[in-house]
Design a protein around this motif. Structure first.
Motif, PDB file in Angstrom:
ATOM      1  N   GLY A  43       0.797  -1.212   0.000  1.00 52.02           N
ATOM      2  CA  GLY A  43       0.000   0.000   0.000  1.00 52.02           C
ATOM      3  C   GLY A  43       0.832   1.266   0.000  1.00 52.02           C
ATOM      4  O   GLY A  43       0.289   2.346  -0.137  1.00 52.02           O
ATOM      5  N   LEU A  44       2.162   1.154   0.152  1.00 45.51           N
ATOM      6  CA  LEU A  44       3.014   2.333   0.176  1.00 45.51           C
ATOM      7  C   LEU A  44       4.022   2.315  -0.962  1.00 45.51           C
ATOM      8  O   LEU A  44       5.084   2.903  -0.862  1.00 45.51           O
ATOM      9  N   ASN A  45       3.710   1.602  -2.032  1.00 41.59           N
ATOM     10  CA  ASN A  45       4.663   1.545  -3.135  1.00 41.59           C
ATOM     11  C   ASN A  45       4.049   2.108  -4.409  1.00 41.59           C
ATOM     12  O   ASN A  45       2.830   2.198  -4.546  1.00 41.59           O
ATOM     13  N   ASP A  46       4.909   2.508  -5.322  1.00 40.08           N
ATOM     14  CA  ASP A  46       4.499   3.024  -6.616  1.00 40.08           C
ATOM     15  C   ASP A  46       5.200   2.221  -7.691  1.00 40.08           C
ATOM     16  O   ASP A  46       6.389   1.984  -7.611  1.00 40.08           O
ATOM     17  N   SER A  47       4.444   1.782  -8.682  1.00 39.40           N
ATOM     18  CA  SER A  47       5.003   0.980  -9.757  1.00 39.40           C
ATOM     19  C   SER A  47       4.909   1.750 -11.061  1.00 39.40           C
ATOM     20  O   SER A  47       3.865   2.339 -11.365  1.00 39.40           O
ATOM     21  N   LEU A  48       6.001   1.762 -11.817  1.00 36.51           N
ATOM     22  CA  LEU A  48       6.055   2.482 -13.084  1.00 36.51           C
ATOM     23  C   LEU A  48       6.559   1.550 -14.175  1.00 36.51           C
ATOM     24  O   LEU A  48       7.337   0.635 -13.914  1.00 36.51           O
ATOM     25  N   ASP A  49       6.133   1.781 -15.378  1.00 41.45           N
ATOM     26  CA  ASP A  49       6.682   1.100 -16.549  1.00 41.45           C
ATOM     27  C   ASP A  49       7.621   2.083 -17.235  1.00 41.45           C
ATOM     28  O   ASP A  49       7.172   3.090 -17.793  1.00 41.45           O
ATOM     29  N   LEU A  50       8.921   1.796 -17.180  1.00 39.16           N
ATOM     30  CA  LEU A  50       9.932   2.724 -17.683  1.00 39.16           C
ATOM     31  C   LEU A  50      10.821   2.061 -18.725  1.00 39.16           C
ATOM     32  O   LEU A  50      10.875   0.839 -18.833  1.00 39.16           O
ATOM     33  N   VAL A  51      11.523   2.892 -19.481  1.00 39.92           N
ATOM     34  CA  VAL A  51      12.361   2.433 -20.595  1.00 39.92           C
ATOM     35  C   VAL A  51      13.837   2.647 -20.258  1.00 39.92           C
ATOM     36  O   VAL A  51      14.226   3.762 -19.879  1.00 39.92           O
ATOM     37  N   PRO A  52      14.687   1.619 -20.369  1.00 36.27           N
ATOM     38  CA  PRO A  52      16.124   1.834 -20.192  1.00 36.27           C
ATOM     39  C   PRO A  52      16.694   2.577 -21.399  1.00 36.27           C
ATOM     40  O   PRO A  52      16.597   2.107 -22.530  1.00 36.27           O
ATOM     41  N   VAL A  53      17.278   3.748 -21.156  1.00 39.96           N
ATOM     42  CA  VAL A  53      17.799   4.572 -22.254  1.00 39.96           C
ATOM     43  C   VAL A  53      19.314   4.747 -22.177  1.00 39.96           C
ATOM     44  O   VAL A  53      19.905   5.395 -23.042  1.00 39.96           O
ATOM     45  N   GLY A  54      19.927   4.180 -21.165  1.00 38.00           N
ATOM     46  CA  GLY A  54      21.382   4.299 -21.035  1.00 38.00           C
ATOM     47  C   GLY A  54      21.870   3.470 -19.868  1.00 38.00           C
ATOM     48  O   GLY A  54      21.078   2.885 -19.124  1.00 38.00           O
ATOM     49  N   ALA A  55      23.183   3.412 -19.696  1.00 37.06           N
ATOM     50  CA  ALA A  55      23.754   2.636 -18.595  1.00 37.06           C
ATOM     51  C   ALA A  55      25.200   3.033 -18.365  1.00 37.06           C
ATOM     52  O   ALA A  55      25.838   3.672 -19.208  1.00 37.06           O
ATOM     53  N   TRP A  56      25.705   2.619 -17.213  1.00 38.48           N
ATOM     54  CA  TRP A  56      27.106   2.795 -16.860  1.00 38.48           C
ATOM     55  C   TRP A  56      27.772   1.421 -16.822  1.00 38.48           C
ATOM     56  O   TRP A  56      27.102   0.392 -16.700  1.00 38.48           O
ATOM     57  N   HIS A  57      29.087   1.401 -16.936  1.00 38.48           N
ATOM     58  CA  HIS A  57      29.816   0.149 -16.800  1.00 38.48           C
ATOM     59  C   HIS A  57      29.812  -0.263 -15.328  1.00 38.48           C
ATOM     60  O   HIS A  57      30.072   0.557 -14.440  1.00 38.48           O
ATOM     61  N   GLY A  58      29.525  -1.534 -15.061  1.00 40.90           N
ATOM     62  CA  GLY A  58      29.467  -2.011 -13.700  1.00 40.90           C
ATOM     63  C   GLY A  58      30.841  -2.083 -13.056  1.00 40.90           C
ATOM     64  O   GLY A  58      31.860  -2.218 -13.738  1.00 40.90           O
ATOM     65  N   ASN A  59      30.868  -2.012 -11.739  1.00 43.11           N
ATOM     66  CA  ASN A  59      32.106  -2.115 -10.974  1.00 43.11           C
ATOM     67  C   ASN A  59      32.046  -3.310 -10.027  1.00 43.11           C
ATOM     68  O   ASN A  59      30.969  -3.823  -9.711  1.00 43.11           O
ATOM     69  N   GLY A  60      33.200  -3.729  -9.551  1.00 40.44           N
ATOM     70  CA  GLY A  60      33.248  -4.809  -8.582  1.00 40.44           C
ATOM     71  C   GLY A  60      32.683  -6.103  -9.141  1.00 40.44           C
ATOM     72  O   GLY A  60      33.073  -6.557 -10.223  1.00 40.44           O
ATOM     73  N   ARG A  61      31.741  -6.685  -8.428  1.00 37.04           N
ATOM     74  CA  ARG A  61      31.143  -7.944  -8.870  1.00 37.04           C
ATOM     75  C   ARG A  61      30.397  -7.795 -10.186  1.00 37.04           C
ATOM     76  O   ARG A  61      30.207  -8.762 -10.927  1.00 37.04           O
ATOM     77  N   LYS A  62      29.960  -6.566 -10.488  1.00 33.95           N
ATOM     78  CA  LYS A  62      29.189  -6.331 -11.704  1.00 33.95           C
ATOM     79  C   LYS A  62      30.053  -5.859 -12.870  1.00 33.95           C
ATOM     80  O   LYS A  62      29.540  -5.420 -13.887  1.00 33.95           O
ATOM     81  N   ALA A  63      31.361  -5.942 -12.713  1.00 29.61           N
ATOM     82  CA  ALA A  63      32.269  -5.574 -13.802  1.00 29.61           C
ATOM     83  C   ALA A  63      32.003  -6.472 -15.008  1.00 29.61           C
ATOM     84  O   ALA A  63      31.838  -7.681 -14.884  1.00 29.61           O
ATOM     85  N   GLY A  64      31.947  -5.855 -16.174  1.00 37.07           N
ATOM     86  CA  GLY A  64      31.638  -6.600 -17.389  1.00 37.07           C
ATOM     87  C   GLY A  64      30.177  -6.554 -17.755  1.00 37.07           C
ATOM     88  O   GLY A  64      29.785  -6.962 -18.856  1.00 37.07           O
ATOM     89  N   TRP A  65      29.334  -6.059 -16.836  1.00 40.70           N
ATOM     90  CA  TRP A  65      27.903  -5.898 -17.097  1.00 40.70           C
ATOM     91  C   TRP A  65      27.564  -4.415 -17.125  1.00 40.70           C
ATOM     92  O   TRP A  65      28.407  -3.554 -16.885  1.00 40.70           O
ATOM     93  N   TYR A  66      26.304  -4.109 -17.405  1.00 42.23           N
ATOM     94  CA  TYR A  66      25.805  -2.743 -17.304  1.00 42.23           C
ATOM     95  C   TYR A  66      25.143  -2.579 -15.941  1.00 42.23           C
ATOM     96  O   TYR A  66      24.257  -3.344 -15.565  1.00 42.23           O
ATOM     97  N   SER A  67      25.556  -1.565 -15.206  1.00 44.37           N
ATOM     98  CA  SER A  67      24.938  -1.273 -13.917  1.00 44.37           C
ATOM     99  C   SER A  67      25.499   0.042 -13.379  1.00 44.37           C
ATOM    100  O   SER A  67      26.723   0.185 -13.279  1.00 44.37           O
ATOM    101  N   PRO A  68      24.615   0.998 -13.054  1.00 46.40           N
ATOM    102  CA  PRO A  68      23.163   0.947 -13.122  1.00 46.40           C
ATOM    103  C   PRO A  68      22.641   1.296 -14.514  1.00 46.40           C
ATOM    104  O   PRO A  68      23.394   1.726 -15.390  1.00 46.40           O
ATOM    105  N   PHE A  69      21.317   1.124 -14.680  1.00 39.92           N
ATOM    106  CA  PHE A  69      20.634   1.513 -15.907  1.00 39.92           C
ATOM    107  C   PHE A  69      19.929   2.851 -15.677  1.00 39.92           C
ATOM    108  O   PHE A  69      19.426   3.116 -14.574  1.00 39.92           O
ATOM    109  N   LEU A  70      19.891   3.676 -16.708  1.00 41.23           N
ATOM    110  CA  LEU A  70      19.160   4.941 -16.651  1.00 41.23           C
ATOM    111  C   LEU A  70      17.764   4.708 -17.224  1.00 41.23           C
ATOM    112  O   LEU A  70      17.623   4.265 -18.365  1.00 41.23           O
ATOM    113  N   MET A  71      16.741   5.004 -16.425  1.00 40.37           N
ATOM    114  CA  MET A  71      15.360   4.720 -16.807  1.00 40.37           C
ATOM    115  C   MET A  71      14.606   6.007 -17.125  1.00 40.37           C
ATOM    116  O   MET A  71      14.834   7.051 -16.500  1.00 40.37           O
TER     117      MET A  71
END
Length: 246
Positions: free
Chosen positions: A89-117
């Motif tokens: 009852g205290l949350n908001d849900s949105l349908d958003l589009v990923p339009v960009g991203a940063w290169h992941g660091n640490g464990r997420k190196a080699g992936w995209y993280s975070p994504f820009l929505m």
């Protein structure tokens, strides 16, 4: 032996507003700590809501057992985090589009993280950024997105129909729609969703966003709109005085 809460207070001369302030706390006695106690539930709910009103992420629930020490980066039943988006009852849900991203660091190196929505403004035909999201993803999903957003889906520069002050490592063409759930909405100097609809020079962003699922039955232009976000901002329980924002 680690100092307890009272010992730590004794180390300081007292609170000074804006410099040193103790966190608010409340204690529930063991005899009252049950789901059938209306008084206890009301007391905790009021404490949680006051935390939200004060723009806190949530509260920490801690047992008073002797061996209930805090261990960084370790989950335990002795310390539980309660955030707005954990409460029905205290949350908001949105349908958003990923339009960009940063290169992941640490464990997420080699992936995209975070994504820009981003949301979509059909009046201006713009995708307007709402938030960065970096939680809720599985490792297999990161791998899938690394493969999906490649080749001609990576743009050489920011399109003129993208509105944001963010500068990700790469821009994506609008291809997918994801359901994103967050704690609440706030005015942002960086994100430009619904800019001009709530505040003349600032957009609306989502605090503590997390990925819920992919929405395969919607096209990018059918995602949540700027007007949707402005309406949800005004209807949220945590009210903000946008006139105080520069």
């Amino acid at each position: 032996m680690k100092p307890n809460y009272t010992d730590l207070r004794a180390l300081f001369s007292g609170e000074k507003l804006g410099y040193l302030e103790y966190a608010n706390e409340m204690t529930v006695e063991a005899d009252d700590a049950c789901l059938t106690s209306e008084a206890t539930l009301t007391k905790i709910s009021s404490f949680l809501e006051n935390a939200f009103i004060a723009s806190c992420e949530g509260i920490m629930v801690k047992t008073l057992d002797v061996d209930a020490g805090y261990s960084p980066s370790k989950r335990a039943d002795t310390w539980l985090k309660v955030k707005r988006d954990y409460v029905e009852g205290l949350n908001d849900s949105l349908d958003l589009v990923p339009v960009g991203a940063w290169h992941g660091n640490g464990r997420k190196a080699g992936w995209y993280s975070p994504f820009l929505m981003a949301c979509y403004n059909p009046d201006t035909e713009e995708f307007q950024s709402v938030c960065r999201v970096m939680s809720g993803f599985s490792d297999s999903f990161y791998t899938e997105m690394k493969s999906f957003f490649s080749g001609d889906k990576i743009l050489s520069k920011k399109p003129p129909y993208y509105r944001t002050a963010e500068v990700p490592d790469m821009w994506f063409s609008p291809e997918l729609v994801w359901e994103i759930r967050g704690a609440d909405f706030t005015v942002s100097p960086v994100h430009e969703a619904a800019i001009g609809l709530v505040h003349p020079s600032r957009g609306i962003s989502v605090r503590f966003p997390r990925f819920v699922r992919s929405v395969s039955d919607r096209k990018p232009e059918e995602c949540s709109t700027a007007a949707d976000i402005a309406e949800m901002f005004h209807s949220q329980t945590r009210k903000m005085d946008v006139t105080a924002e520069d």
